[in-house]
Write a protein that holds these residues in place. Sequence first.
Motif, mmCIF file in Angstrom:
data_model
loop_
_atom_site.group_PDB
_atom_site.id
_atom_site.type_symbol
_atom_site.label_atom_id
_atom_site.label_comp_id
_atom_site.label_asym_id
_atom_site.label_seq_id
_atom_site.Cartn_x
_atom_site.Cartn_y
_atom_site.Cartn_z
ATOM 1 N N GLU A 56 -4.187 0.488 -2.565
ATOM 2 C CA GLU A 56 -3.815 -0.625 -2.143
ATOM 3 C C GLU A 56 -3.405 -1.514 -3.557
ATOM 4 O O GLU A 56 -4.187 -1.091 -4.505
ATOM 5 C CB GLU A 56 -4.610 -1.319 -1.265
ATOM 6 N N TYR A 57 -2.013 -2.138 -3.614
ATOM 7 C CA TYR A 57 -1.939 -3.116 -4.710
ATOM 8 C C TYR A 57 -2.078 -4.534 -4.210
ATOM 9 O O TYR A 57 -1.102 -4.736 -3.635
ATOM 10 C CB TYR A 57 -0.881 -2.721 -5.348
ATOM 11 N N LYS A 58 -2.917 -5.082 -4.990
ATOM 12 C CA LYS A 58 -3.006 -6.613 -4.410
ATOM 13 C C LYS A 58 -3.615 -7.395 -5.701
ATOM 14 O O LYS A 58 -4.685 -7.061 -6.131
ATOM 15 C CB LYS A 58 -3.540 -6.754 -3.256
ATOM 16 N N TYR A 103 -4.286 7.610 -1.449
ATOM 17 C CA TYR A 103 -4.105 6.210 -0.863
ATOM 18 C C TYR A 103 -4.635 5.358 -1.723
ATOM 19 O O TYR A 103 -5.754 5.255 -2.150
ATOM 20 C CB TYR A 103 -4.611 6.165 0.625
ATOM 21 N N SER A 118 0.936 -1.124 -0.059
ATOM 22 C CA SER A 118 0.044 0.030 -0.022
ATOM 23 C C SER A 118 0.982 1.105 -0.008
ATOM 24 O O SER A 118 2.049 1.248 0.496
ATOM 25 C CB SER A 118 -0.906 0.105 1.228
#
Length: 224
Positions: free
Chosen positions: A214-216, A212, A201
């Motif tokens: 998140e990478y998933k 902000y 993140s």
Amino acid sequence: MKIQKLKLYTNKLDLEKQFYSNTLGFEILESTVNHFTLKIGWSELTFEKSEKDYKYHYCFLIPSNKLNQAIKWMEKRVPILDLEEGRKTQRFESWNADSFYFYDASGNIAEFIVRHELKNAIDSDFKISDVLCVNEIGMPTSDVKKMNNQLQEKFGTKFWKGDPLRFGTNGSQEGLFLLPNYNLKDFWFPTSIKIKPEPFSVTINNNDQTFYLEYKNEEIKKYS
């Protein structure tokens, strides 16, 4: 673009904390049994405890005239990776940048880079508090163009340099997402670390706006 906060995951939290606080001497801003946060210039770098072993590539920006001093300083504390013919530094002509590499305590590949066009030279001898920021984070993908377009649409960041098929970059010289296509590029230079889309993140600032994300699982989630 500037990377204000970056959170990575590690199954070697205590070793990572010892490496960054004791071996290298970065300031710890916060520490619990499950995570710790470092001050890295205008950035904050957090490692959070995980059960799984993740492998990242990330990079720190240092003043443009301090590459050789930084190598000598670091060599007293951590092995610098040898490149071809015993070289310690890598020249990136199209980026007008030079860098060197080392492993952190989790086995991630970390990098110190100078970007000559930023003209951020300093007069004093290099010390760890001269590190300016977290400058790059790897964001592996199976589709560089698609990932770049998502970043541009969600955050207004732009494709910087590289190949929109094999290895591109998104952001600016102050902060970059590295976008390797892991189907075409196998390993993080200059190592045998397999390129994988590992989760992280990050808080970025672009055009005076803060985001902000998140990478998933190769997906970007944007949060306000």
